[in-house]
Design an enzyme around this catalytic site. Structure first.
Site, PDB file in Angstrom:
ATOM      1  N   SER A   1       0.846  -1.197   0.000  1.00 17.46           N
ATOM      2  CA  SER A   1       0.000   0.000   0.000  1.00 17.46           C
ATOM      3  C   SER A   1       0.877   1.240   0.000  1.00 17.46           C
ATOM      4  O   SER A   1       1.992   1.229   0.545  1.00 17.46           O
ATOM      5  CB  SER A   1      -0.878   0.011   1.251  1.00 17.46           C
ATOM      6  OG  SER A   1      -1.488   1.273   1.408  1.00 17.46           O
TER       7      SER A   1
ATOM      8  N   TYR B   1      -1.387  -0.939   9.856  1.00 11.96           N
ATOM      9  CA  TYR B   1      -1.542  -1.269   8.437  1.00 11.96           C
ATOM     10  C   TYR B   1      -0.252  -0.925   7.671  1.00 11.96           C
ATOM     11  O   TYR B   1       0.250  -1.735   6.878  1.00 11.96           O
ATOM     12  CB  TYR B   1      -2.727  -0.459   7.897  1.00 11.96           C
ATOM     13  CG  TYR B   1      -3.133  -0.733   6.480  1.00 11.96           C
ATOM     14  CD1 TYR B   1      -3.926  -1.830   6.151  1.00 11.96           C
ATOM     15  CD2 TYR B   1      -2.766   0.132   5.458  1.00 11.96           C
ATOM     16  CE1 TYR B   1      -4.328  -2.062   4.844  1.00 11.96           C
ATOM     17  CE2 TYR B   1      -3.157  -0.084   4.150  1.00 11.96           C
ATOM     18  CZ  TYR B   1      -3.941  -1.180   3.849  1.00 11.96           C
ATOM     19  OH  TYR B   1      -4.334  -1.404   2.557  1.00 11.96           O
TER      20      TYR B   1
ATOM     21  N   LYS C   1       2.081  -3.634   5.867  1.00 16.52           N
ATOM     22  CA  LYS C   1       2.299  -3.541   4.415  1.00 16.52           C
ATOM     23  C   LYS C   1       3.780  -3.309   4.104  1.00 16.52           C
ATOM     24  O   LYS C   1       4.288  -3.770   3.081  1.00 16.52           O
ATOM     25  CB  LYS C   1       1.450  -2.414   3.819  1.00 16.52           C
ATOM     26  CG  LYS C   1      -0.063  -2.697   3.827  1.00 16.52           C
ATOM     27  CD  LYS C   1      -0.429  -3.928   3.028  1.00 16.52           C
ATOM     28  CE  LYS C   1      -1.884  -3.959   2.597  1.00 16.52           C
ATOM     29  NZ  LYS C   1      -2.248  -5.233   1.955  1.00 16.52           N
TER      30      LYS C   1
HETATM   31  P1  NAD Z   1     -11.952  -5.474   0.407  1.00  7.80           P
HETATM   32  O1  NAD Z   1     -12.284  -5.298   1.854  1.00  7.80           O
HETATM   33  O2  NAD Z   1     -13.029  -5.273  -0.579  1.00  7.80           O
HETATM   34  O3  NAD Z   1     -11.320  -6.910   0.148  1.00  7.80           O
HETATM   35  C1  NAD Z   1     -10.544  -7.609   1.075  1.00  7.80           C
HETATM   36  C2  NAD Z   1     -11.067  -9.029   1.148  1.00  7.80           C
HETATM   37  O4  NAD Z   1     -10.241  -9.793   2.017  1.00  7.80           O
HETATM   38  C3  NAD Z   1     -12.499  -9.091   1.718  1.00  7.80           C
HETATM   39  O5  NAD Z   1     -13.344  -9.753   0.801  1.00  7.80           O
HETATM   40  C4  NAD Z   1     -12.333  -9.855   3.026  1.00  7.80           C
HETATM   41  O6  NAD Z   1     -13.439 -10.675   3.351  1.00  7.80           O
HETATM   42  C5  NAD Z   1     -11.076 -10.665   2.765  1.00  7.80           C
HETATM   43  N1  NAD Z   1     -10.415 -11.046   4.010  1.00  7.80           N
HETATM   44  C6  NAD Z   1     -10.215 -10.297   5.119  1.00  7.80           C
HETATM   45  N2  NAD Z   1      -9.554 -10.998   6.043  1.00  7.80           N
HETATM   46  C7  NAD Z   1      -9.303 -12.232   5.515  1.00  7.80           C
HETATM   47  C8  NAD Z   1      -8.663 -13.384   5.999  1.00  7.80           C
HETATM   48  N3  NAD Z   1      -8.097 -13.417   7.211  1.00  7.80           N
HETATM   49  N4  NAD Z   1      -8.590 -14.461   5.185  1.00  7.80           N
HETATM   50  C9  NAD Z   1      -9.136 -14.461   3.942  1.00  7.80           C
HETATM   51  N5  NAD Z   1      -9.787 -13.378   3.449  1.00  7.80           N
HETATM   52  C10 NAD Z   1      -9.865 -12.277   4.218  1.00  7.80           C
HETATM   53  O7  NAD Z   1     -10.750  -4.476   0.133  1.00  7.80           O
HETATM   54  P2  NAD Z   1      -9.885  -4.213  -1.197  1.00  7.80           P
HETATM   55  O8  NAD Z   1      -9.748  -2.753  -1.312  1.00  7.80           O
HETATM   56  O9  NAD Z   1     -10.362  -4.981  -2.348  1.00  7.80           O
HETATM   57  O10 NAD Z   1      -8.456  -4.738  -0.705  1.00  7.80           O
HETATM   58  C11 NAD Z   1      -7.703  -5.717  -1.360  1.00  7.80           C
HETATM   59  C12 NAD Z   1      -6.248  -5.542  -0.967  1.00  7.80           C
HETATM   60  O11 NAD Z   1      -5.745  -4.310  -1.494  1.00  7.80           O
HETATM   61  C13 NAD Z   1      -5.992  -5.494   0.539  1.00  7.80           C
HETATM   62  O12 NAD Z   1      -4.793  -6.187   0.841  1.00  7.80           O
HETATM   63  C14 NAD Z   1      -5.814  -4.023   0.804  1.00  7.80           C
HETATM   64  O13 NAD Z   1      -5.062  -3.768   1.967  1.00  7.80           O
HETATM   65  C15 NAD Z   1      -5.109  -3.595  -0.459  1.00  7.80           C
HETATM   66  N6  NAD Z   1      -5.197  -2.155  -0.719  1.00  7.80           N
HETATM   67  C16 NAD Z   1      -6.361  -1.600  -1.104  1.00  7.80           C
HETATM   68  C17 NAD Z   1      -6.398  -0.228  -1.358  1.00  7.80           C
HETATM   69  C18 NAD Z   1      -7.647   0.457  -1.811  1.00  7.80           C
HETATM   70  O14 NAD Z   1      -7.586   1.648  -2.103  1.00  7.80           O
HETATM   71  N7  NAD Z   1      -8.757  -0.246  -1.916  1.00  7.80           N
HETATM   72  C19 NAD Z   1      -5.248   0.558  -1.204  1.00  7.80           C
HETATM   73  C20 NAD Z   1      -4.078  -0.058  -0.815  1.00  7.80           C
HETATM   74  C21 NAD Z   1      -4.051  -1.423  -0.593  1.00  7.80           C
END
Ligand code: NAD
Length: 317
Positions: free
Chosen positions: A152, A165, A169
């Site tokens: 991230s 976080y 990360k």
């Molecule tokens: P999201 O919450 O839609 O998706 C995350 C998914 O992970 C969810 O469906 C959740 O049920 C699942 N999850 C949580 N804990 C879990 C576990 N212990 N085991 C298995 N599954 C689990 O969020 P997203 O934005 O799609 O995030 C996806 C990835 O991208 C994450 O790692 C997040 O940190 C990273 N990220 C997202 C953003 C953003 O802007 N959305 C920015 C930086 C990083």
């Protein structure tokens, strides 16, 4: 060049929604067998249901693709093993892993409880470790693998209230840096991702934190800060077409860029002795100066090489 996943098996963790779901759908559309892992809990990572993963599997199958659900938590070593086993039992191989599962708990540092810290660390950092550890021997044996490490901008650049976080990360970036080197002789390519998308997690960000971002998002295009725009670089990294390893890609709307840790030319103490703190104060702008170029070491050893060459050049002048 068309990117095809026919015959390949890809594990996508946290694929029950948001970014993971978008990756899973695209890889299945390209002929890949997909393991759709998701714990199915809330955004904090609490609870669990099979519904989220099942829904995505149904969507893939309805479109004629191959997918199987897995509901294990990435946060334990057993969960990691169970996810790998699902791939092997269902499809007999593991070609790529997209470490994507994540939860979100934001607090000011002095209000962060150990329990919240542990949950974030376990889901992101240990989660990535656990699933990668479980697939690694299979990829090594096959002499082929592609692993995506979701980090991230919070880790790379910082963002207040996200200490756990950012730390987790940042650990993922460190893990990617090391495994990229260990994996290369076995044709296991490891790349990292700094995504941005208005997913469930994105929309959980506190309004006061997001307010300063909105004017910039308006310029970039609010309709492009969505999962669909992150799919292409991730699917590339998970594919046979990927030629890079040890890279970190930042995706923001239509812009995809390489992010890296660089080292300035720096300041070399002219005296053959340790500098004093006063010397550092006097030379701090030279130490920080980026205008004379930035080195991007490929490894710890490569940084020694770069600095060795600087000293050699100094001796020659
Ligand atoms: P999201 O919450 O839609 O998706 C995350 C998914 O992970 C969810 O469906 C959740 O049920 C699942 N999850 C949580 N804990 C879990 C576990 N212990 N085991 C298995 N599954 C689990 O969020 P997203 O934005 O799609 O995030 C996806 C990835 O991208 C994450 O790692 C997040 O940190 C990273 N990220 C997202 C953003 C953003 O802007 N959305 C920015 C930086 C990083």
């Amino acid at each position: 060049m068309s990117i095809d996943f026919t015959g390949r098996t890809v594990i996508v963790t946290g694929a029950g929604g948001g970014l993971g779901r978008a990756y899973a759908l695209d890889i299945a559309r390209r002929g890949g067998n997909v393991v759709v892992n998701d714990l199915g809990g809330n955004v904090a990572g609490d609870g669990g249901t099979s519904e989220m993963a099942d829904k995505v599997v149904d969507e893939i199958r309805a479109a004629g693709g191959n997918a199987v659900a897995n509901y294990a938590s990435v946060a334990t070593a057993e969960g990691g093993q169970a996810i790998a086993r699902t791939a092997l039992d269902s499809f007999g191989r593991i070609d790529a892993l997209i470490n994507n599962a994540g939860n979100l708990r934001n607090f000011w540092f002095d209000e962060f409880s150990d329990a919240d810290r542990d949950s974030v660390m376990a889901t992101h950092l240990l989660g990535t470790w656990n699933v990668t550890k479980a697939v690694w021997p299979h990829m090594k044996q096959a002499g082929y693998g592609r692993i995506v490490f979701t980090a991230s901008a919070v880790a790379a650049f910082g963002n207040q209230t996200q200490s756990a976080y950012g730390a987790a990360k940042g650990g993922i970036i460190g893990l990617m840096n090391v495994l990229a080197q260990e994996g290369l002789p076995h044709n296991i390519l490891c790349n990292g991702l700094l995504p941005n998308a208005d997913s469930r997690m994105g929309s959980e960000m506190k309004p006061e934190e997001m307010a300063p971002v909105f004017p910039h998002i308006m310029k970039i295009g609010p309709d492009t800060i969505v999962p669909a725009y992150v799919v292409a670089p991730v699917v590339y990294m998970a594919s046979e077409a990927c030629t890079t390893t040890h890279d970190l890609y930042s995706v923001m709307g239509r812009r995809v860029a390489r992010a890296f840790v660089g080292v300035t030319e720096g300041w070399i103490n002219p005296a053959p002795a340790p500098a004093t703190a006063e010397d550092i104060a006097a030379n701090i702008e030279t130490i920080r100066d980026q205008t004379r170029g930035v080195h991007i070491p490929a490894s710890l050893i490569d940084e020694f090489r770069i600095v060795g060459e600087q000293f050699e050049a100094l001796r020659e002048t």
